[in-house]
Design an enzyme around this catalytic site. Structure first.
Site, short mmCIF file in Angstrom:
data_model
loop_
_atom_site.label_atom_id
_atom_site.label_comp_id
_atom_site.label_asym_id
_atom_site.label_seq_id
_atom_site.Cartn_x
_atom_site.Cartn_y
_atom_site.Cartn_z
N GLY A 30 31.06 45.33 29.43
CA GLY A 30 30.97 46.27 30.85
C GLY A 30 30.51 45.58 31.81
N ALA A 31 29.99 46.31 32.88
CA ALA A 31 29.70 45.89 34.21
C ALA A 31 30.70 44.85 34.67
CB ALA A 31 28.30 45.18 34.27
N HIS A 33 33.64 42.94 36.40
CA HIS A 33 33.99 42.22 37.59
C HIS A 33 35.43 41.71 37.64
CE1 HIS A 33 33.08 38.80 35.25
NE2 HIS A 33 31.91 39.07 35.11
N GLN A 34 35.85 40.84 38.67
CA GLN A 34 37.18 40.14 38.63
C GLN A 34 37.44 39.11 37.61
OE1 GLN A 34 39.86 41.14 40.81
NE2 GLN A 34 38.26 42.69 41.73
N HIS A 36 36.45 39.82 34.40
CA HIS A 36 36.89 40.62 33.19
C HIS A 36 38.50 41.16 33.57
CE1 HIS A 36 32.46 41.58 33.14
NE2 HIS A 36 32.82 41.10 31.73
N GLN A 60 23.85 40.37 19.14
CA GLN A 60 23.97 38.96 19.95
C GLN A 60 22.80 38.74 21.07
OE1 GLN A 60 28.18 40.15 21.64
NE2 GLN A 60 27.30 39.14 23.35
N GLN A 147 37.13 31.26 29.59
CA GLN A 147 36.41 29.94 29.47
C GLN A 147 34.96 30.11 29.94
OE1 GLN A 147 38.41 27.07 32.12
NE2 GLN A 147 36.59 25.79 32.03
N ASP A 149 32.71 31.56 28.88
CA ASP A 149 32.02 31.50 27.85
C ASP A 149 32.33 30.32 26.84
OD1 ASP A 149 29.62 33.82 28.09
OD2 ASP A 149 31.57 34.41 28.48
N VAL A 175 36.85 32.85 36.93
CA VAL A 175 36.99 33.39 38.26
C VAL A 175 35.81 33.15 38.76
CG1 VAL A 175 37.59 35.65 39.65
CG2 VAL A 175 38.81 35.23 37.52
P1 AMP Z 1 31.19 39.78 28.87
O1 AMP Z 1 31.38 40.90 29.44
O2 AMP Z 1 29.98 38.91 29.64
O3 AMP Z 1 30.94 39.77 27.24
O4 AMP Z 1 32.36 39.10 29.04
C1 AMP Z 1 33.60 39.50 28.44
C2 AMP Z 1 34.71 38.52 28.52
O5 AMP Z 1 34.85 38.11 29.86
C3 AMP Z 1 34.39 37.27 27.91
O6 AMP Z 1 35.44 36.74 27.14
C4 AMP Z 1 33.84 36.38 29.13
O7 AMP Z 1 33.93 34.75 28.74
C5 AMP Z 1 34.78 36.85 30.19
N1 AMP Z 1 34.48 36.44 31.64
C6 AMP Z 1 33.07 36.69 31.90
N2 AMP Z 1 32.91 36.14 33.23
C7 AMP Z 1 34.14 35.54 33.62
C8 AMP Z 1 34.63 34.91 34.67
N3 AMP Z 1 33.94 34.83 35.69
N4 AMP Z 1 36.03 34.27 34.54
C9 AMP Z 1 36.61 34.71 33.53
N5 AMP Z 1 36.56 35.30 32.41
C10 AMP Z 1 35.10 35.74 32.34
#
Ligand code: AMP
Length: 286
Positions: A30-31, A33-34, A36, A60, A147, A149, A175
């Site tokens: 969640g939270a 952004h572009q 996601h 985690q 990428q 992560d 992004v």
């Molecule tokens: P999270 O909500 O942080 O667990 O991220 C969910 C998914 O979004 C994961 O696969 C992240 O690698 C991906 N993600 C997070 N930030 C970015 C970004 N800036 N650009 C592309 N994918 C992202």
């Protein structure tokens, strides 16, 4: 967009969808952004139905404060997902995902002993646990990860092979904001004065990339990055590594016979930021 909080409702819905449609899955915390949303768009382009999950997975987090402070913007998230034509949002609570305390654990050897794994004990065990549960529930044809992560992507790629999950994992590009800062939910926690400093992480990666491509070698480049951070009192470098992208093994020298990733983590106040870039354009991970 259908929103499900219960497993039974989600499964009943997807049972019907799966008979005729391909399903793309985007797990998130969640939270949104572009970054996601780029995953949602890619999933939408590749599949008939897109399922997104939002779950801040407690197993985690190795730091209680980090878990407590993790940003939550669920009303906005729903609007963004609707605007990007997400079909299904799965929104479980912790009891739904962990009806009993989990006892299963994973070990990914070197893949989890370096970089993020080294600094966040148990992190990838929690990631693998929740992603396995979500894959079992949703049974997607494809799952999309950023990428951003990289280590997480490599570990999930390994998990899918090890457990014969019948799906394809797709790695999507990072992004970034206009100044290069990789988008991240944690950026919401940066103060107005910290925000411009955060882009130094990307500046460091560009400096390292330039240094390696100019032939300065790995150890000289690492020294350059250390010096760069020594001059910045606000940003505390946690690690900077040059690794073979597919295996996350550190390399002493680079060669364009395989893709190389430059990976970095640093603290800005109490906000931990990570980022990475590939060394070579137009070269895949594997
Ligand atoms: P999270 O909500 O942080 O667990 O991220 C969910 C998914 O979004 C994961 O696969 C992240 O690698 C991906 N993600 C997070 N930030 C970015 C970004 N800036 N650009 C592309 N994918 C992202």
């Amino acid at each position: 967009m259908f929103i499900f909080e219960d497993i039974i409702d989600l499964k009943n819905h997807l049972k019907v969808e799966k008979q005729q449609y391909s399903i793309g899955f985007v797990p998130t915390m969640g939270a949104l952004h572009q970054g996601h949303l780029s995953l949602i768009d890619r999933a939408k382009a590749d599949n008939d139905v897109v399922v997104c999950s939002i779950f801040v997975n407690p197993t985690q987090f190795n730091n209680v404060e980090d878990l407590k402070n993790y940003p939550k913007t669920i009303k906005e998230d729903k609007k963004l997902l609707e605007a990007h034509h997400c079909d299904v949002l799965f929104l479980p609570d912790a009891h739904t995902m962990y009806p009993v305390p989990a006892k299963t654990s994973f070990s990914f050897g070197h893949l989890e002993q370096t970089m993020e794994g080294e600094h966040r004990a148990g992190h990838f065990n929690g990631v693998a646990l929740v992603v396995s549960k979500l894959f079992h529930l949703i049974k997607p044809h494809r799952a999309y990860f950023g990428q951003k992560d990289l280590q997480q992507f490599i570990i999930i790629h390994q998990l899918v092979q090890d457990l014969l999950f019948d799906l394809e994992v797709v790695c999507c590009p990072i992004v970034r904001e206009d100044d290069g800062l990789a988008m991240s939910s944690r950026n919401l926690r940066l103060t107005a004065s910290q925000r411009p400093i955060a882009s130094k992480l990307y500046e460091a990666l560009m400096l390292a990339r330039h240094s390696l491509l100019e032939g300065y070698g790995v150890s000289k480049t690492k020294q350059t990055i250390q010096n760069f951070f020594n001059d910045l009192s606000d940003l505390q470098l946690e690690y900077f590594e040059v690794v073979k992208s597919a295996t996350l093994e550190t390399v002493d020298s680079v060669s364009d016979t395989f893709q190389v990733s430059l990976c970095i983590a640093a603290f800005l106040g109490d906000v931990r930021l990570i980022d990475n870039v590939f060394l070579f354009d137009k070269k895949g991970i594997f």
